[in-house]
Design a protein around this motif. Structure first.
Motif, mmCIF file in Angstrom:
data_model
loop_
_atom_site.group_PDB
_atom_site.id
_atom_site.type_symbol
_atom_site.label_atom_id
_atom_site.label_comp_id
_atom_site.label_asym_id
_atom_site.label_seq_id
_atom_site.Cartn_x
_atom_site.Cartn_y
_atom_site.Cartn_z
ATOM 1 N N HIS A 45 -7.015 10.693 -3.911
ATOM 2 C CA HIS A 45 -6.502 11.554 -2.844
ATOM 3 C C HIS A 45 -6.797 10.952 -1.468
ATOM 4 N N GLU A 46 -8.030 10.508 -1.263
ATOM 5 C CA GLU A 46 -8.410 9.927 0.038
ATOM 6 C C GLU A 46 -7.573 8.705 0.375
ATOM 7 N N LEU A 47 -7.196 7.940 -0.633
ATOM 8 C CA LEU A 47 -6.421 6.728 -0.383
ATOM 9 C C LEU A 47 -4.932 7.010 -0.229
ATOM 10 N N ALA A 48 -4.452 8.121 -0.770
ATOM 11 C CA ALA A 48 -3.029 8.449 -0.691
ATOM 12 C C ALA A 48 -2.692 9.320 0.515
ATOM 13 N N HIS A 49 -3.672 10.010 1.067
ATOM 14 C CA HIS A 49 -3.443 11.042 2.079
ATOM 15 C C HIS A 49 -2.999 10.511 3.454
ATOM 16 N N PRO A 50 -3.725 9.595 4.103
ATOM 17 C CA PRO A 50 -3.341 9.179 5.462
ATOM 18 C C PRO A 50 -2.034 8.377 5.470
ATOM 19 N N PRO A 51 -1.114 8.652 6.403
ATOM 20 C CA PRO A 51 0.148 7.918 6.487
ATOM 21 C C PRO A 51 -0.035 6.397 6.630
ATOM 22 N N PHE A 52 -1.068 5.970 7.348
ATOM 23 C CA PHE A 52 -1.320 4.534 7.521
ATOM 24 C C PHE A 52 -1.514 3.827 6.179
ATOM 25 N N HIS A 53 -2.071 4.518 5.219
ATOM 26 C CA HIS A 53 -2.339 3.917 3.917
ATOM 27 C C HIS A 53 -1.050 3.559 3.177
ATOM 28 N N ALA A 54 0.085 4.172 3.552
ATOM 29 C CA ALA A 54 1.372 3.806 2.954
ATOM 30 C C ALA A 54 1.737 2.367 3.314
ATOM 31 N N ILE A 55 1.254 1.895 4.454
ATOM 32 C CA ILE A 55 1.494 0.517 4.889
ATOM 33 C C ILE A 55 0.429 -0.414 4.312
ATOM 34 N N GLY A 79 -8.793 -10.990 10.191
ATOM 35 C CA GLY A 79 -10.043 -10.234 10.240
ATOM 36 C C GLY A 79 -9.848 -8.739 10.434
ATOM 37 N N GLY A 80 -8.776 -8.348 11.109
ATOM 38 C CA GLY A 80 -8.489 -6.928 11.306
ATOM 39 C C GLY A 80 -8.177 -6.216 9.999
ATOM 40 N N VAL A 81 -7.560 -6.930 9.080
ATOM 41 C CA VAL A 81 -7.278 -6.366 7.750
ATOM 42 C C VAL A 81 -8.592 -6.134 7.013
ATOM 43 N N VAL A 82 -9.498 -7.090 7.108
ATOM 44 C CA VAL A 82 -10.811 -6.974 6.471
ATOM 45 C C VAL A 82 -11.592 -5.806 7.082
ATOM 46 N N ALA A 83 -11.564 -5.701 8.406
ATOM 47 C CA ALA A 83 -12.258 -4.604 9.087
ATOM 48 C C ALA A 83 -11.679 -3.251 8.671
ATOM 49 N N THR A 84 -10.369 -3.182 8.564
ATOM 50 C CA THR A 84 -9.719 -1.944 8.131
ATOM 51 C C THR A 84 -10.148 -1.572 6.726
ATOM 52 N N LEU A 85 -10.187 -2.546 5.835
ATOM 53 C CA LEU A 85 -10.620 -2.282 4.459
ATOM 54 C C LEU A 85 -12.051 -1.769 4.422
#
Length: 146
Positions: free
Chosen positions: A19-29, A65-71
């Motif tokens: 649920h936490e991974l599916a909920h935020p719209p940004f996670h669709a990207i 690095g921004g992708v890593v930080a986001t993860l």
């Protein structure tokens, strides 16, 4: 062997993680995927499939690095939210980039150090499927529910 109660806890926590991974719209990207939860430690594991636009540059076959930080932020937050059942805003995020991340799927394992009434602290390692560590992070999150 798991007891039925432990099995139910694992199932519930995995459901919360999905649920936490599916909920935020940004996670669709970003497309993070739940790998699993360890109810005894609270640790969670997330996989992010490689996407071409994650590259640091056209000539550079490494993940930005921004992708890593986001993860790191997403996985640490998810480790807290799985246990608290609600969103927990990031207060502080620290990242050590240890080596370049090759253009391939990456994983994050987030281990809660403390989940308190007002603050949570989580350590995160970013690895490949084989377990090579590319970055380590630590996040602090508000759990006060405000």
């Amino acid at each position: 062997m798991q007891t039925s109660e432990t099995g139910k806890t694992a199932e519930l926590w995995n459901e919360r993680l999905r649920h936490e991974l599916a909920h935020p719209p940004f996670h669709a990207i970003f497309k993070p995927e739940a790998v699993g939860v360890d109810p005894s430690s609270g640790a969670i594991r997330i996989r992010v499939p490689y996407q071409e636009h994650f590259s640091a540059s056209v000539e550079n076959p490494f993940v930005h690095g921004g992708v890593v930080a986001t993860l790191i932020d997403i996985s640490a937050h998810a480790a807290v939210a799985v246990q608290t059942g609600r969103t927990s805003p990031t207060i502080d995020l620290r990242i050590d980039f240890l080596r370049p991340v090759p253009a391939a799927e990456i994983y994050a394992t987030a281990r809660p150090l403390r989940i308190g009434r007002t603050v949570a602290r989580v350590d995160v390692e970013v690895t490949n499927a084989e377990g090579t560590v590319f970055a380590a992070g630590r996040g602090t999150f508000s759990t006060s529910g405000n």
